[in-house]
Write an enzyme that holds these catalytic residues in place. Sequence first.
Site, PDB file in Angstrom:
ATOM      1  N   HIS A  95     -28.810  38.052 -10.802  1.00 45.83           N
ATOM      2  CA  HIS A  95     -27.650  38.949 -10.858  1.00 45.83           C
ATOM      3  C   HIS A  95     -28.114  40.414 -10.773  1.00 45.83           C
ATOM      4  O   HIS A  95     -28.015  41.181 -11.731  1.00 45.83           O
ATOM      5  CB  HIS A  95     -26.907  38.699 -12.162  1.00 45.83           C
ATOM      6  CG  HIS A  95     -25.504  39.203 -12.202  1.00 45.83           C
ATOM      7  ND1 HIS A  95     -25.129  40.434 -11.695  1.00 45.83           N
ATOM      8  CD2 HIS A  95     -24.373  38.651 -12.707  1.00 45.83           C
ATOM      9  CE1 HIS A  95     -23.840  40.601 -11.889  1.00 45.83           C
ATOM     10  NE2 HIS A  95     -23.346  39.540 -12.510  1.00 45.83           N
ATOM     11  N   GLU A 152     -26.407  39.712  -5.122  1.00 42.55           N
ATOM     12  CA  GLU A 152     -27.006  38.713  -5.991  1.00 42.55           C
ATOM     13  C   GLU A 152     -27.242  37.382  -5.260  1.00 42.55           C
ATOM     14  O   GLU A 152     -26.291  36.671  -4.965  1.00 42.55           O
ATOM     15  CB  GLU A 152     -26.077  38.455  -7.180  1.00 42.55           C
ATOM     16  CG  GLU A 152     -25.460  39.694  -7.776  1.00 42.55           C
ATOM     17  CD  GLU A 152     -24.188  39.394  -8.555  1.00 42.55           C
ATOM     18  OE1 GLU A 152     -24.059  38.275  -9.090  1.00 42.55           O
ATOM     19  OE2 GLU A 152     -23.305  40.269  -8.613  1.00 42.55           O
TER      20      GLU A 152
END
Length: 313
Positions: A165, A274
Amino acid sequence: MASETASTTAAAAVESETLGTLEVVRVKDAATGAAVKVAKYGGTVVSFVAADGEEKLFVSEKAVLDGSKAVRGGVPLVFPQFGGGKLPSHGFARTSMWVLGREPAVKNGLMEFSFKLGPTDETRELWPHDFALEHVIRFGGNVLETSMHVTNPGESAFEFQTLLHTYYRLADITAVEVTGLNGLWYLDQLQDRAEVEETRDPIQIAQETDAIYLDVKEPVVIGCGEQRTDLRVTLTCDGEERPCDVVLWNPWVEKAQRTADMGDAEYHNMICVEPGLVSRFEKCEPKQSWVLTQHITFFNSRHKANDAAKPDE
């Protein structure tokens, strides 16, 4: 931030520090001056200062840094679930305590070290499976590479999702142009995961954005004025390549204002791009290993990236 202990080798300087109350390991590459900081809580990369001396990752000024909540920024690790279901949002890897695995050492031109996570009483209460995670960090010059290794050491299969992330630090979100995603299909998270074909090239951010791009194979490029970031992503199972997703996210004005651990205007200085396995679940069979990798090269007009720091072929 306070430095507690330090050690030095010919190739790396390693220090133990604190970020808030979180224990952090800082590794500096003596050859290039680049440095990475990783919090043991979540195994989260919380800083990458490249050879040009600039911080490349975004961490919110309001990030909770006491171990009660995942760090808002850097590279939080998502496992075994992205969203929905009975598990906590984004799983438990980003809120678990990781331990140092591989000691820092130069390998194929990049500094390399890792953190590991296995089952605990807490994870078994949430998810009753055997697993072995290793977060491998490689860096040098203006290159950062992180990999999530997911291995099943048990006797029964489990289904999982995973994600890196990554929060990128920006000067101005309104100047951002993202290329490399044109022609792909994406799931629009703001429209009940409606499947849409991407026709924009470049993609510019002018509103809340939350999209899962499917089967990304080409490099993704994030441009912002003098800055340029090249991202290459791969997902493999026992060495065989599998389709890799990429999430593009920015909360924009209203969601940033509703997010307690993010400043109202901080959406202006970040973007998340991500890589992961989040559009679907995959089954990890006993003794099987999956590897999710992002190889990131940072450029700007004043400094060239370290061309010698390239991923293994």
